[in-house]
Design a protein around this motif. Sequence first.
Motif, short mmCIF file in Angstrom:
data_model
loop_
_atom_site.label_atom_id
_atom_site.label_comp_id
_atom_site.label_asym_id
_atom_site.label_seq_id
_atom_site.Cartn_x
_atom_site.Cartn_y
_atom_site.Cartn_z
N GLU A 74 5.60 -14.87 -9.35
CA GLU A 74 4.63 -13.82 -9.71
C GLU A 74 5.25 -12.43 -9.50
O GLU A 74 5.01 -11.51 -10.28
N HIS A 75 6.04 -12.32 -8.44
CA HIS A 75 6.69 -11.02 -8.21
C HIS A 75 7.68 -10.73 -9.34
O HIS A 75 7.81 -9.59 -9.79
N TYR A 76 8.36 -11.79 -9.78
CA TYR A 76 9.31 -11.57 -10.88
C TYR A 76 8.57 -11.13 -12.14
O TYR A 76 8.98 -10.17 -12.81
N ASN A 181 4.64 5.82 -9.38
CA ASN A 181 3.26 5.50 -9.03
C ASN A 181 2.91 5.81 -7.60
O ASN A 181 1.75 5.72 -7.21
N TYR A 182 3.91 6.06 -6.80
CA TYR A 182 3.68 6.29 -5.38
C TYR A 182 3.88 7.76 -5.03
O TYR A 182 3.53 8.20 -3.94
N ALA A 183 4.41 8.54 -6.00
CA ALA A 183 4.69 9.96 -5.72
C ALA A 183 3.40 10.77 -5.60
O ALA A 183 3.32 11.70 -4.81
N GLU A 212 -11.28 1.79 -7.56
CA GLU A 212 -10.15 1.08 -8.19
C GLU A 212 -9.38 0.28 -7.15
O GLU A 212 -9.35 -0.93 -7.19
N GLU A 213 -8.74 0.96 -6.20
CA GLU A 213 -8.03 0.24 -5.14
C GLU A 213 -7.80 1.19 -3.98
O GLU A 213 -8.15 2.37 -4.07
N ALA A 214 -7.20 0.70 -2.90
CA ALA A 214 -6.86 1.59 -1.78
C ALA A 214 -5.36 1.87 -1.87
O ALA A 214 -4.69 1.38 -2.76
N THR A 216 -2.30 1.00 -0.96
CA THR A 216 -1.42 -0.06 -1.47
C THR A 216 -2.12 -1.40 -1.34
O THR A 216 -1.51 -2.41 -1.00
N MET A 217 -3.41 -1.41 -1.62
CA MET A 217 -4.21 -2.62 -1.39
C MET A 217 -5.28 -2.76 -2.46
O MET A 217 -5.86 -1.75 -2.88
N ASN A 218 -5.56 -3.97 -2.86
CA ASN A 218 -6.70 -4.23 -3.74
C ASN A 218 -7.95 -4.42 -2.87
O ASN A 218 -7.85 -4.66 -1.67
N ILE A 219 -9.11 -4.33 -3.53
CA ILE A 219 -10.39 -4.29 -2.79
C ILE A 219 -11.27 -5.49 -3.15
O ILE A 219 -11.34 -5.87 -4.33
N ILE A 236 -4.94 -0.23 -12.50
CA ILE A 236 -4.96 -0.94 -11.22
C ILE A 236 -3.75 -1.86 -11.12
O ILE A 236 -3.40 -2.53 -12.09
N LEU A 237 -3.10 -1.88 -9.95
CA LEU A 237 -1.97 -2.80 -9.78
C LEU A 237 -2.50 -4.21 -9.59
O LEU A 237 -3.33 -4.44 -8.71
N PRO A 238 -2.05 -5.17 -10.43
CA PRO A 238 -2.52 -6.55 -10.26
C PRO A 238 -1.85 -7.20 -9.05
O PRO A 238 -0.74 -7.72 -9.15
N GLY A 239 -2.52 -7.14 -7.93
CA GLY A 239 -1.93 -7.61 -6.67
C GLY A 239 -1.79 -9.13 -6.66
O GLY A 239 -2.65 -9.86 -7.16
N ILE A 240 -0.72 -9.58 -6.04
CA ILE A 240 -0.47 -11.02 -5.94
C ILE A 240 -1.33 -11.61 -4.81
O ILE A 240 -1.80 -12.74 -4.91
N THR A 241 -1.59 -10.81 -3.79
CA THR A 241 -2.53 -11.26 -2.75
C THR A 241 -3.93 -11.35 -3.34
O THR A 241 -4.67 -12.30 -3.06
N ALA A 282 -6.65 -6.47 0.26
CA ALA A 282 -5.66 -7.54 0.13
C ALA A 282 -4.34 -6.94 -0.35
O ALA A 282 -4.31 -6.22 -1.36
N SER A 283 -3.27 -7.24 0.37
CA SER A 283 -1.94 -6.77 -0.05
C SER A 283 -0.86 -7.55 0.70
O SER A 283 -1.11 -8.13 1.76
N THR A 284 0.35 -7.51 0.14
CA THR A 284 1.47 -8.23 0.77
C THR A 284 1.81 -7.64 2.13
O THR A 284 1.99 -8.37 3.10
N ALA A 285 1.91 -6.32 2.21
CA ALA A 285 2.36 -5.72 3.47
C ALA A 285 1.32 -5.87 4.56
O ALA A 285 1.64 -6.24 5.69
C1 PLP Z 1 -1.05 0.31 -5.43
C2 PLP Z 1 -1.08 -1.08 -4.90
N1 PLP Z 1 -2.15 -1.86 -5.11
C3 PLP Z 1 -2.22 -3.12 -4.68
C4 PLP Z 1 -1.18 -3.68 -3.97
C5 PLP Z 1 -1.26 -5.12 -3.51
O1 PLP Z 1 -0.40 -5.91 -4.27
P1 PLP Z 1 0.30 -7.20 -3.64
O2 PLP Z 1 -0.81 -8.08 -3.16
O3 PLP Z 1 1.05 -7.81 -4.76
O4 PLP Z 1 1.14 -6.74 -2.53
C6 PLP Z 1 -0.03 -2.91 -3.72
C7 PLP Z 1 1.08 -3.49 -2.97
O5 PLP Z 1 2.17 -3.46 -3.36
C8 PLP Z 1 0.03 -1.58 -4.18
O6 PLP Z 1 1.10 -0.80 -3.95
#
Ligand code: PLP
Length: 338
Positions: A74-76, A181-183, A212-214, A216-219, A236-241, A282-285
């Motif tokens: 999924e990360h790939y 996207n992080y700047a 939308e999201e937090a 670096t996290m989805n809600i 919105i970033l499609p989070g894998i978590t 929900a997020s990886t970190a």
């Molecule tokens: C903006 C943003 N949204 C959501 C996520 C959660 O995504 P993931 O669960 O793939 O870490 C992240 C983490 O990288 C992020 O940076």
Amino acid sequence: MAEQPHLPLFEDWSPQMGIADCGDSDWTPPRRTTCGKLPIHPGAMGIQFGQSVFEGCRAFWNGADPARLFRIDEHYSRLVTSCERLRMPVPPEQLFVEAVANQLQDATSWSSPFPSDTLYIRPVVFGQDDHVMPIPSARTTFVVLTAPLRLFPREPLVLFAEREFSRAAKGGLGHAKTSANYAHQYLPTWRAKEAGCDAVLWLDAETHERIEEASTMNIFMVIGEELVTPSLQDTILPGITRRSVITLARERHGLKVVERPITLTEVAEAIEDGTLTEAFTASTALQIRSIARIVDRERNIDFPQETPWMDRLRRDLDAIQRGEADDEWGWITEVPVL
Ligand SMILES: Cc1ncc(COP(=O)(O)O)c(C=O)c1O
């Protein structure tokens, strides 16, 4: 390992990194080298014009069995989307996985600068050409950095509803994991911290009403009998978590998951009438964390403290990642540590 709440989540990178280069279209095989400085022109596209993308993945190792790499496919796929959005060459999947596995195989990745059973993996792809104008780079570098992760306190989060700045607009980069996207978040995050909050709650750029999201996290929110999460769109970033939580909720627990817009007004009203019972990220970190409060201009939206659904989903995810439960959906790639 004892909790060390005053230290950052990451201390530093592991001592070695993986690296591969792309010329016109051919990638070199991944090689390992000391993690450190690279010769790079200050005008490189990756520095000057933000032609840079990355991923954030996790692996687990109990010190005896093979390491467990979580949802690397999924990360790939997300890396491919990000590279394509910035018109960059994509490292082939085999090269990508090999470079990540090389890092995991080396026991020092897990032990330095401090020992941990969890490794954060940061693949990065950036443009090396030093054009004066922002045109896509032909020369591209792919690196894989890793960092041992600390155990961190799982205290509930306080989010700052950002009513002025926006994370992403329709047609922009929001769905891709690009460095650009992080700047945008440095100033809002600083303001959120000044207001005593842990992270920014991003709202839609048009109305600043829809969640939308937090940072670096989805809600997620439990409203009535449903688990609700903002529907994915290109902001919105499609989070894998996020995706993993949806699968666990639906397939393991038969919980109805609804992807739809959620407004701050709806949230405040649903707390008031008692139908909103849980909110979490929900997020990886940071994995799965409950939300205690949203600070929104002059008002505070306080969430219930009991989180039975979140606790259940977090336990399920932890158990799969750490090998304490069946890998029912094939999320784990095992990598022997040498
Ligand atoms: C903006 C943003 N949204 C959501 C996520 C959660 O995504 P993931 O669960 O793939 O870490 C992240 C983490 O990288 C992020 O940076």
